[in-house]
Design an enzyme around this catalytic site. Structure first.
Site, PDB file in Angstrom:
ATOM      1  CE1 TYR A   2     -15.096   3.225  -2.300  1.00  0.00           C
ATOM      2  CE2 TYR A   2     -13.239   3.690  -3.761  1.00  0.00           C
ATOM      3  CZ  TYR A   2     -13.746   3.491  -2.492  1.00  0.00           C
ATOM      4  OH  TYR A   2     -12.903   3.544  -1.410  1.00  0.00           O
ATOM      5  CE  LYS A  34      -6.121   1.825  -0.348  1.00  0.00           C
ATOM      6  NZ  LYS A  34      -6.545   1.856   1.006  1.00  0.00           N
ATOM      7  CB  SER A  40     -11.519   7.413  -3.161  1.00  0.00           C
ATOM      8  OG  SER A  40     -10.276   7.828  -2.608  1.00  0.00           O
ATOM      9  CE  LYS A  94      -3.520   2.469   2.572  1.00  0.00           C
ATOM     10  NZ  LYS A  94      -4.617   2.394   3.535  1.00  0.00           N
ATOM     11  CE  LYS A 133      -3.529   8.237   6.590  1.00  0.00           C
ATOM     12  NZ  LYS A 133      -4.692   7.314   6.498  1.00  0.00           N
ATOM     13  NE  ARG A 187      -5.729   9.816   3.459  1.00  0.00           N
ATOM     14  CZ  ARG A 187      -4.469  10.087   3.178  1.00  0.00           C
ATOM     15  NH1 ARG A 187      -4.044  11.340   3.140  1.00  0.00           N
ATOM     16  NH2 ARG A 187      -3.616   9.103   2.942  1.00  0.00           N
TER      17      ARG A 187
HETATM   18  C1  PBG Z   1      -6.854   3.759   5.550  1.00  0.00           C
HETATM   19  C2  PBG Z   1      -7.444   3.492   4.228  1.00  0.00           C
HETATM   20  C3  PBG Z   1      -7.382   4.369   3.162  1.00  0.00           C
HETATM   21  C4  PBG Z   1      -8.051   3.763   2.102  1.00  0.00           C
HETATM   22  C5  PBG Z   1      -8.538   2.534   2.551  1.00  0.00           C
HETATM   23  N1  PBG Z   1      -8.125   2.369   3.883  1.00  0.00           N
HETATM   24  C6  PBG Z   1      -6.836   5.721   3.066  1.00  0.00           C
HETATM   25  C7  PBG Z   1      -5.518   6.035   3.594  1.00  0.00           C
HETATM   26  O1  PBG Z   1      -4.651   5.173   3.714  1.00  0.00           O
HETATM   27  O2  PBG Z   1      -5.326   7.193   3.921  1.00  0.00           O
HETATM   28  C8  PBG Z   1      -8.205   4.400   0.767  1.00  0.00           C
HETATM   29  C9  PBG Z   1      -9.235   3.854  -0.151  1.00  0.00           C
HETATM   30  C10 PBG Z   1      -9.579   4.761  -1.252  1.00  0.00           C
HETATM   31  O3  PBG Z   1      -8.948   5.796  -1.490  1.00  0.00           O
HETATM   32  O4  PBG Z   1     -10.541   4.429  -1.951  1.00  0.00           O
HETATM   33  N2  PBG Z   1      -6.987   2.824   6.495  1.00  0.00           N
END
Ligand code: PBG
Length: 331
Positions: free
Chosen positions: A319, A254, A280, A200, A223, A210
């Protein structure tokens, strides 16, 4: 006169002339069985919209079961549940994450009461519960790894006891897969599955998510001390290998589309169930461009998902899941 030989042997266009030849020679297929639908739950009745994700809703206790029922009807194999928690439930110790009556647990119980034939994935991470907005416990500006893992284990156990078939650790703390596996096994849940968000990346494409979980206003900084550097590829393989050794049943890359090279390397190297998350921001880009009339929505959507299959993914969190399933049903 044409300068081509009249006996041109290779005419690759022959196989592209008709829809039936194209179907016959297609190397990859996208099916409804490849889809996981991520959905957001809220404690308020009804639904609410996510402004940065057109068409995406958060579902309340009275609308959730029917929304999942639609996914069942379409034949989507699994849903991944994410919570939209009230601001005043977010704390520094993230205790709401393992409350057996929190949003994910209540949703899992409600869905299970009505629908047996769909997989439920609980998201394991602290950001929607954290007054610091991070995926880990923060003290003096540091994300604490081992203390976070202890909370993640309690969170995963609560979700499984509420009826989740899978947990999906999306936090990127070191050692969490093995710790969660041990916790679940010791509690007698040897068959609860772990879909590990293994590779990730620290990505700008998570912005709209978010908003959807209400974490945007709380997060300070980035992060990068736990999510991966987009510059790295070998590191992704080491992450996957580590999570498999710790007991992951499925691994994930991801975001999705900007990281198809990683998906392909992972699949070719390990030959294990490989998931991808079309996140997203990827969804929002297709929505925004099509709303402006710059690209065709459905064609772009279907092409983006086929690209995941071609790269070697077994399943995609998207989605678009319901829209894709409807399109596939129409043929
Ligand atoms: C965090 C988490 C995130 C997503 C899924 N779990 C965002 C992040 O790491 O800040 C993102 C999923 C998306 O953008 O569709 N636990």
């Amino acid at each position: 006169m044409s300068s081509l030989s009249p006996f041109l042997v290779h005419r690759p266009r022959r196989n592209r002339t008709d829809s039936w030849t194209r179907r016959l020679v297609a190397e990859n297929r996208l099916g409804t069985d490849d889809l996981i639908w991520p959905l957001f739950v809220q404690d308020e009745m009804g639904t609410s919209d996510v402004a940065s994700m057109p068409g995406v809703k958060r579902y309340g206790p009275d609308t959730l079961v029917d929304a999942v029922g639609e996914a069942v009807e379409l034949g989507i194999p699994a849903v991944a549940i994410f919570p939209y928690n009230r601001d005043d439930s977010k704390t520094a110790d993230c205790r709401e994450a393992f409350n057996p009556d929190n949003l994910i647990c209540s949703a899992a119980r409600a869905i299970r009461k009505h629908h047996r034939e769909i997989g439920l994935i609980g998201d394991v991470a602290l950001d929607p519960y954290n007054s610091a907005g991070h995926d880990g416990i923060v003290r003096d500006g540091i994300i604490l790894n081992d203390e976070t893992v202890e909370v993640l284990c309690k969170q995963a156990l609560a979700q499984v006891e509420a009826g989740c078939d899978f947990v999906g650790p999306s936090d990127m703390m070191d050692g969490r897969i093995g710790a969660i596996r041990t916790t679940l096994d010791e509690a007698g849940h040897e068959y609860a599955k772990i879909m590990a968000y293994s590779a990730k990346y620290a990505s700008a494409f998570y912005g709209p998510f978010r908003d959807a979980v209400g974490a945007a206003g709380f997060l300070k900084g980035d992060k990068k001390s736990y999510q991966m550097d987009p510059a790295n590829s070998d590191e992704a393989l080491r992450m996957i290998e580590g999570d498999l050794e710790q007991g992951a049943d499925m691994v994930m890359v991801k975001p999705g589309m900007p990281y198809l090279d990683i998906i392909q390397r992972v699949k070719e190297t390990f030959r294990v169930p490989t998931m991808a998350y079309q996140v997203s921001g990827e969804f929002a880009m297709i929505k925004a461009a099509s709303q402006n009339g710059w690209i065709d929505h459905d064609n772009a959507m279907m092409e983006s998902l086929m690209a995941f299959k071609r790269a070697g993914t077994d399943g995609v969190l998207t989605y678009f899941a319901k829209d894709v399933a409807r399109r596939l049903k129409q043929g």
